[in-house]
Enzyme design. Structure first.
Site, mmCIF file in Angstrom:
data_model
loop_
_atom_site.group_PDB
_atom_site.id
_atom_site.type_symbol
_atom_site.label_atom_id
_atom_site.label_comp_id
_atom_site.label_asym_id
_atom_site.label_seq_id
_atom_site.Cartn_x
_atom_site.Cartn_y
_atom_site.Cartn_z
ATOM 1 C CE LYS A 121 0.280 -1.705 4.216
ATOM 2 N NZ LYS A 121 -0.044 -2.999 4.736
ATOM 3 C CD GLU B 297 -9.289 -6.920 -3.391
ATOM 4 O OE1 GLU B 297 -9.459 -6.137 -2.445
ATOM 5 O OE2 GLU B 297 -9.972 -6.887 -4.429
ATOM 6 C CE LYS C 23 -3.866 -1.286 5.284
ATOM 7 N NZ LYS C 23 -3.967 -1.843 6.634
ATOM 8 N N GLY D 257 -2.787 -10.856 8.320
ATOM 9 C CA GLY D 257 -2.600 -12.286 8.566
ATOM 10 C C GLY D 257 -2.213 -13.010 7.291
HETATM 11 N N1 HSE Z 1 -0.451 -3.354 9.981
HETATM 12 C C1 HSE Z 1 -1.738 -3.454 9.375
HETATM 13 C C2 HSE Z 1 -2.805 -3.422 10.439
HETATM 14 C C3 HSE Z 1 -1.946 -4.695 8.557
HETATM 15 O O1 HSE Z 1 -2.525 -3.318 11.627
HETATM 16 O O2 HSE Z 1 -3.961 -3.481 10.070
HETATM 17 C C4 HSE Z 1 -1.295 -4.619 7.234
HETATM 18 O O3 HSE Z 1 -1.833 -3.611 6.461
#
Ligand code: HSE
Length: 435
Positions: free
Chosen positions: A104, A128, A204, A301
């Site tokens: 991202k 995605e 994001k 994950g």
């Molecule tokens: N580090 C991110 C989070 C996950 O805590 O959601 C990967 O984008």
């Protein structure tokens, strides 16, 4: 049909997940795709790990050599960051390889360059897994909602912050204590800045904003405010008033321009988003024809993120021989129709607000505060004296109706100048998330 050959860059958590998903679900993937997905080459610092996880792949030490290999159709970049990852992605594109990335930061900060080079070289770039891990939100924005004018997006898109906020609310704990717990559980990094200060969510929401509104990526314009300064008292007071505090990424199209922001936000507890807890992610999209849709799932994950990566590989394989006109555009809109639109400075956004003021507990204080809010045209929805902290100081919580942010800031400045008020006044934005 021939297998589709993957060159995998990086065997960290997500890379390991990709190897697992491709191996474990080979039959089902083959049944959908009509051809095999095969990891033909892999690059990682740990050669033994590569041999263990991808026993049939050639180990290639140099990512640029991997990107140039004849037996690689799609380069899957899972290094992360904008150093070697960026160079390797650009090299792969120049070598005519299609690219899948979960990166991202790379796309939010350099996506315009990446997509422009990809168009020149007639290759697909799918991403995605870059937003909300396993949730197919990019697919939804680029394809499922393609008939709509998208009006706004609000998302819980950082699992680490959501875990911390959920724990602070449930246990009444302080931010610093929960952060330590999150680090012990492996949810938060040793240096958690990227997650807790809103950078990750900013990347994001920047990507989703461009996809929703057909604009270039503009991370520089995204307002970032994290959760590290949140006081658990505010979470408690918000709850007493029927709200939860979430770190939201928000983007909204207005007549004046686009709002693009990440910050802690009060939302009514009855909203679905308010009930997304722990490390889970959720994204709410409001669009003119379909109305409100909500996408919920694991935002991180190994297997959930790999699920998104492998779906991207499958999409590329399906369109491998299609003319470029038949591909889904990188940023959802035809490149020639991507239009720069102004991103509103925070002073110009519209929101409602939660204020917490500590002031002398004496006659006339509430009246003075209400007068200063009214002077800026800020209308009060609720005003509650929460209690007396010591014998002489009261704590007052105010919820306002919707107003332009510069008005509330001017009012706060004036309130802080009152001799009876202690600085600073706490301000947290509120979103009703209806309509
Ligand atoms: N580090 C991110 C989070 C996950 O805590 O959601 C990967 O984008």
């Amino acid at each position: 049909m021939n297998p589709i050959n993957i060159g995998l860059l990086g065997l960290g958590t997500v890379g390991g997940g990709v190897a697992n998903v491709i191996g474990s679900n080979a039959a089902e993937i083959g049944r959908r795709l009509g051809r095999e997905v095969r990891i033909s080459a892999v690059c990682d610092l740990d050669e033994a790990k590569a041999a263990a996880l991808c026993p049939d792949a050639v180990f290639v030490k140099d990512p640029f050599a991997l990107a140039a290999r004849e037996d690689v159709d799609v380069v899957v970049e899972l290094f992360g960051g904008t150093g070697i990852a960026k160079d390797a992605v650009l090299a792969a594109i120049k070598a005519g390889k299609h690219v899948v990335t979960a990166n991202k930061k790379l796309l939010a900060e350099y996506g315009n360059e990446v997509f422009s080079l990809a168009a020149e070289n007639n290759v697909m770039v799918n991403f995605e897994a870059a937003v909300a891990g396993g949730i197919p939100i990019i697919k939804a924005l680029r394809e499922g909602l393609a008939a709509n004018n998208i009006k706004s997006i609000a998302g819980i898109i950082n699992g680490t912050s959501n875990f911390i906020l959920s724990e602070m609310r449930e246990k009444g704990s302080a931010f610093a204590d929960v952060l330590k717990e999150a680090q012990a559980l492996g949810y938060a990094e040793a240096d958690p800045t990227f997650d807790i200060e809103g950078h990750d969510a900013g990347h994001k929401i920047t990507i989703m904003s461009a996809l929703a509104f057909g604009t270039p990526l503009n991370f520089q314009a995204c307002y970032l405010e994290g959760i590290s300064k949140l006081d658990s008292r505010d979470i408690k007071y918000a709850e007493e008033l029927g709200y939860r505090i979430k770190l939201l990424g928000i983007t909204r199209k207005t007549e004046k321009g686009i709002e693009l922001r990440v910050h802690p936000t009060l939302i009514p507890e009855s909203r679905l988003l308010a009930n997304v807890n722990g490390v889970m992610n959720a994204v709410r999209v409001n669009a003119d024809m379909v109305g409100e849709t909500l996408y919920y799932g694991a935002g991180a994950g190994a297997n959930p993120t790999a699920s998104a990566v492998v779906a991207d590989i499958i999409d590329i394989a399906r369109l491998f021989d299609a003319d470029r006109e038949h591909r889904v555009p990188y940023l959802a809109f035809q490149p020639a129709n991507i239009q720069t639109q102004p991103v509103l400075p925070m002073d110009e956004i519209t929101s409602s607000y939660y204020l917490r003021v500590q002031a002398d507990d004496k006659a006339g204080v509430l009246g003075d505060i209400a007068t200063l809010l009214a002077a800026q045209g800020v209308s009060i929805e609720a005003l509650i004296q929460k209690g007396v902290i010591d014998k002489t100081t009261a704590e007052i919580v105010i919820l306002t109706h919707s107003t332009v942010e510069k008005n509330i800031k001017a009012a706060i400045g004036a309130i802080e100048n009152l001799a009876c008020v202690e600085k600073p006044v706490t301000m947290i934005r509120m979103e009703s998330l209806h309509g």
